[in-house]
Design a protein around this motif. Sequence first.
Motif, mmCIF file in Angstrom:
data_model
loop_
_atom_site.group_PDB
_atom_site.id
_atom_site.type_symbol
_atom_site.label_atom_id
_atom_site.label_comp_id
_atom_site.label_asym_id
_atom_site.label_seq_id
_atom_site.Cartn_x
_atom_site.Cartn_y
_atom_site.Cartn_z
ATOM 1 N N ALA A 230 33.789 23.305 59.307
ATOM 2 C CA ALA A 230 34.075 24.721 59.555
ATOM 3 C C ALA A 230 35.311 25.169 58.784
ATOM 4 O O ALA A 230 35.369 26.291 58.265
ATOM 5 N N LYS A 231 36.309 24.293 58.684
ATOM 6 C CA LYS A 231 37.527 24.631 57.945
ATOM 7 C C LYS A 231 37.264 24.709 56.443
ATOM 8 O O LYS A 231 37.791 25.606 55.762
ATOM 9 N N VAL A 232 36.465 23.779 55.916
ATOM 10 C CA VAL A 232 36.128 23.818 54.495
ATOM 11 C C VAL A 232 35.358 25.095 54.166
ATOM 12 O O VAL A 232 35.646 25.787 53.183
ATOM 13 N N VAL A 233 34.383 25.422 54.996
ATOM 14 C CA VAL A 233 33.591 26.641 54.783
ATOM 15 C C VAL A 233 34.477 27.876 54.840
ATOM 16 O O VAL A 233 34.368 28.785 54.008
ATOM 17 N N ARG A 234 35.383 27.890 55.803
ATOM 18 C CA ARG A 234 36.282 29.050 55.942
ATOM 19 C C ARG A 234 37.170 29.195 54.712
ATOM 20 O O ARG A 234 37.375 30.304 54.198
ATOM 21 N N TYR A 235 37.678 28.077 54.210
ATOM 22 C CA TYR A 235 38.570 28.141 53.050
ATOM 23 C C TYR A 235 37.798 28.549 51.796
ATOM 24 O O TYR A 235 38.268 29.377 51.004
ATOM 25 N N LEU A 236 36.610 27.999 51.606
ATOM 26 C CA LEU A 236 35.810 28.377 50.446
ATOM 27 C C LEU A 236 35.422 29.852 50.495
ATOM 28 O O LEU A 236 35.436 30.541 49.458
ATOM 29 N N SER A 237 35.069 30.337 51.666
ATOM 30 C CA SER A 237 34.706 31.757 51.771
ATOM 31 C C SER A 237 35.906 32.647 51.467
ATOM 32 O O SER A 237 35.757 33.721 50.875
ATOM 33 N N TYR A 238 37.107 32.204 51.849
ATOM 34 C CA TYR A 238 38.333 32.941 51.496
ATOM 35 C C TYR A 238 38.542 32.947 49.980
ATOM 36 O O TYR A 238 38.808 34.000 49.385
ATOM 37 N N LEU A 239 38.403 31.784 49.345
ATOM 38 C CA LEU A 239 38.595 31.704 47.898
ATOM 39 C C LEU A 239 37.559 32.531 47.143
ATOM 40 O O LEU A 239 37.881 33.190 46.140
ATOM 41 N N LEU A 240 36.318 32.502 47.635
ATOM 42 C CA LEU A 240 35.211 33.147 46.937
ATOM 43 C C LEU A 240 34.967 34.580 47.411
ATOM 44 O O LEU A 240 34.092 35.265 46.878
ATOM 45 N N ARG A 241 35.709 34.997 48.434
ATOM 46 C CA ARG A 241 35.606 36.359 48.975
ATOM 47 C C ARG A 241 34.173 36.682 49.379
ATOM 48 O O ARG A 241 33.588 37.689 48.972
ATOM 49 N N CYS A 242 33.635 35.777 50.188
ATOM 50 C CA CYS A 242 32.271 35.958 50.676
ATOM 51 C C CYS A 242 32.229 35.620 52.158
ATOM 52 O O CYS A 242 33.199 35.120 52.731
ATOM 53 N N GLU A 243 31.104 35.884 52.787
ATOM 54 C CA GLU A 243 30.926 35.514 54.185
ATOM 55 C C GLU A 243 30.802 33.992 54.302
ATOM 56 O O GLU A 243 30.319 33.321 53.374
ATOM 57 N N GLU A 244 31.226 33.475 55.433
ATOM 58 C CA GLU A 244 31.210 32.026 55.609
ATOM 59 C C GLU A 244 29.817 31.433 55.458
ATOM 60 O O GLU A 244 29.661 30.349 54.891
ATOM 61 N N LYS A 245 28.806 32.141 55.923
ATOM 62 C CA LYS A 245 27.442 31.604 55.833
ATOM 63 C C LYS A 245 26.970 31.465 54.389
ATOM 64 O O LYS A 245 26.021 30.734 54.090
ATOM 65 N N ASP A 246 27.643 32.157 53.457
ATOM 66 C CA ASP A 246 27.240 32.131 52.054
ATOM 67 C C ASP A 246 28.140 31.239 51.188
ATOM 68 O O ASP A 246 27.982 31.211 49.962
ATOM 69 N N ALA A 247 29.076 30.518 51.812
ATOM 70 C CA ALA A 247 30.119 29.839 51.035
ATOM 71 C C ALA A 247 29.553 28.866 50.010
ATOM 72 O O ALA A 247 29.913 28.904 48.829
#
Length: 370
Positions: free
Chosen positions: A291-308
């Motif tokens: 969950a933390k990896v997904v959250r961080y990637l979605s922040y970097l990529l500026r996308c929703e977590e489900k799309d990370a």
Amino acid sequence: MKEFFLKTTIHRFETVREFADEFQIGKGDLLFCNRHFLEDQFRDLKLECDAISPGDYGKGEPDDDMVDAMSRDIKGSHKRIIAVGGGTVMDLAKLFALQTCSPASDLFDGKIDIIRDKKLVLVPTTCGTGSEVTNISILSLNKLGTKKGLAVDQLYADDAVIIPELVRDLPYDPFSTSSLDALVHSVESALSPKATEITRMFAYRAMGMIVRGYLKIAQDGPDARKDLMTDFLMASTYAGMSFSVAGNGAVHAMSYPLGALYHVPHGESNYAMFTGVMKNYLEIRTDGEMAKVVRYLSYLLRCEEKDAFDQLDKLTGRIRPKKALHEYGMTREQIEEFTDSVIANQQRLLANSFVPFDRDRFIKVYTELF
């Protein structure tokens, strides 16, 4: 629980000449360096050391035949091994810092006592393996048709040397495969059950540097990497510092048969498996560190977590198009063969998986990526 361990002293020099002067390279040293670096970087320094070029013994990933042939050709005794190169060169050099490393198949099968009797200095010339700060050497074992890793403390370098000059002109192809390798290292080591607060600090730092660099390259074109090479070089080392303790998991384990049989570069074979493994992890478990990896990637990529991971796939596809497994030559019949090889030979890596895969899950991943 071991939180962190780094035996290696990390140095940084802007030029090769500064490094050679500081380390007083000379008699008693054996320089492991491919021929173009010997000609371009070391010839004018007129160093009084012995040298050997691993590239003269084979192209691509290191294997047991290369180790055995080099062992026969190295003459005299040396007090220090100095390796300047990518993962192949550094992984080979680690073995030659041991008292005995041939036959290599016996070393990797535990039939040779592992005794370190030389100093070891590692200098990376790509931005992906992190081998300069790890205790791992990976070889293709040709008789087995797979790769295996030897991970013992005797393989840690005494010194790792970061020299930005050596990567400034790195061609795009090895840049892309090696940096993708570092990205996989960062994500897998963050997710490893053996990860600690300290190792994750380095993993997330590497992850952020690589993804931000990729975004810049995707926006401005391949030449944009040239201003980012020091960042990518450091990110590789940070990722190496993380997985030297936390380890890598199912991505690496599943990539090894592909790399060994079809001689796919290590970074590319990991890339081929990467998001397929991640998405299967997510089918099993979405909480915890994932969950933390997904959250961080979605922040970097500026996308929703489900799309990370879908967005990460799109971004890395702009850095290097991804191939299906059959494009490397893999056949459907090999899906079960690869699965059984991974289960039989890669338990060292599978122990670091975010969640365990059973045989059916390995088959599912290979089938989806085929």
